[in-house]
Design a protein around this motif. Structure first.
Motif: not given
Length: 444
Positions: A147-148, A36-37, A29-30, A32-34
């Motif tokens: 994740y996006v 997405n950003v 999840n972490v 995945g956030v990267i």
């Protein structure tokens, strides 16, 4: 390998890795956030593209993992420096299997590792720390929509337009007719006809994973499966958007090079480039660690075999999997080459003695925090000498026991064979008689 991949390609709402459990989910999840950003940042400047996002994402991951790579490289260098002494200890205790010798060898090895400020697991620990992250990277690259959210919405619109989870059977039939059984196997047949019961949301996630893997020609073929105007329009719109975000230098990242046939084409660039970059990376690592295999034919042969096998495996995997995975593989190898060149140049500035001194200083800082006295080369040498003395004493004691037993056996043999030719039938009969007489005297 395929079983693992079939597990990780599912959207984050439908699968987990039981072995790692919550830790695995946190890592994924972490990361995945990267991802997405990174993708949203590219979108804001008008170049939203999965290929560019994968390359930048790979660079960020190499930077994050750099400290572990540096520690691994340092440990490898220390192992290279201590190799001659280690081999001398191994040769000294070769073929000695008694407990005293084995304990003495362990003590000498332990002291040697302390001398060089490293440990037996020093080179393996960084790799073990990287493994969960590497597996998580593959899951994200293979499953971008999970994740996006922006990418997810493209395929969600299609799923809603074709009937949601109720369209699973039609998609299974479509995939079967278009030679996509391997994708169905990875996605548990979209939940259709499986022994496990899936919820509508889970089946919907399977469908989105499936749609993400379609190449341009398959998107076109999918339009003929549905007659509803809204469904057809949604498919056409998604096909255009998917082609835009997945196109990287004329290569559709959702398409595997193997799907384009065995006639050379532009898709072959990725697996070929992956193999070449993997080969260069292996050569650089071999150049840095050449001393470790010196004097060890088996290690040298193993390293040589790995340097040939890994590039070939890279070519095969990147030819078989979607080009997005191949792009990640190429980017990772490319950044590793740059990283390796930098580390080789950095460590090349220091002599063996300087590295040894720095490593010992670091070890002593850790020992000071634990309230332990500092160590230096003299301290370690004394421990090694003590271990050698222990081994010599143990060996002398062992030889004394053997000598005593041999003398006792010889004395006994001479006693029983004194009145007859050794080995004769008479001597054997005499031994029995004298043995009985001796026992009789002892009873009295």
């Amino acid at each position: 390998m395929l079983d693992f991949l079939s597990l990780v390609v599912l959207t984050k709402n439908t699968s987990t890795i039981p072995i790692l459990g919550p830790i695995w989910n946190i890592i994924v999840n972490v990361l995945g956030v990267i991802m997405n950003v990174i993708y949203l940042s590219l979108e804001k400047i008008g170049i939203g593209n999965i290929g560019l996002a994968i390359i930048i994402f790979t660079l960020v991951m190499r930077i994050i993992l750099f400290p572990t790579s540096l520690n691994q490289q340092k440990s490898s260098r220390m192992m290279q420096i201590m190799q001659p002494e280690m081999k001398a200890i191994q040769d000294k205790y070769k073929n000695k299997t008694d407990n005293a010798s084995m304990m003495a060898q362990q003590e000498e090895m332990k002291a040697l590792y302390e001398k060089y400020g490293t440990s037996m697991t020093g080179g393996c620990l960084p790799l073990l720390l990287q493994m969960p992250i590497i597996f998580a990277l593959y899951r994200i690259i293979m499953n971008i929509p999970a994740y996006v959210p922006h990418v997810y919405s493209i395929y969600e619109n299609v799923m809603n337009a074709i009937g949601g989870s109720s369209a699973a059977q039609k998609l299974v039939d479509f995939a079967t007719d278009n030679g996509m059984k391997n994708i169905l196997a990875q996605l548990h047949n979209l939940g259709v006809g499986e022994n496990v019961s899936y919820t509508a949301d889970q089946i919907g996630n399977f469908i989105i994973d499936f749609l993400y893997k379609l190449n341009p020609s398959q998107w076109t073929a999918l339009q003929g499966v549905f007659t509803d105007t809204n469904a057809v329009n949604a498919i056409q719109t998604a096909a255009e958007q998917s082609a835009h975000i997945n196109n990287f230098l004329g290569i559709n990242l959702s398409t595997a090079p193997s799907a384009m046939g065995f006639v050379p084409n532009v898709y072959w660039i990725i697996p070929i480039l992956a193999g070449l970059l993997q080969y260069l990376s292996a050569k650089l690592m071999t150049a840095q660690n050449a001393g470790m295999a010196e004097g060890n034919d088996q290690s040298a042969q193993m390293m040589k075999s790995m340097n040939m096998m890994m590039p070939l495996m890279s070519v095969w995997f990147c030819f078989t999997f979607a080009s997005g995975i191949g792009l990640y593989w190429c980017a990772s190898s490319f950044f590793m080459i740059i990283q390796q060149i930098m580390m080789n140049k950095y460590f090349g500035k220091f002599s063996d003695q300087e590295l040894l001194q720095a490593s010992m200083e670091k070890t002593n800082k850790k020992r000071a925090k634990k309230g332990l006295p500092p160590i230096d080369e003299k301290t370690v040498e004394k421990r090694i000498e003590k271990a050698k003395a222990m081994a010599n004493t143990a060996e002398k004691n062992r030889m004394a026991v053997i000598a005593k037993q041999s003398a006792k056996t010889k004395e006994s043999t001479e006693y029983y064979n004194r009145n007859a030719a050794p080995g004769s039938l008479a001597s054997k009969a005499n031994m029995v008689k004298m043995y009985d007489e001796k026992n009789e005297k002892n009873k009295k």
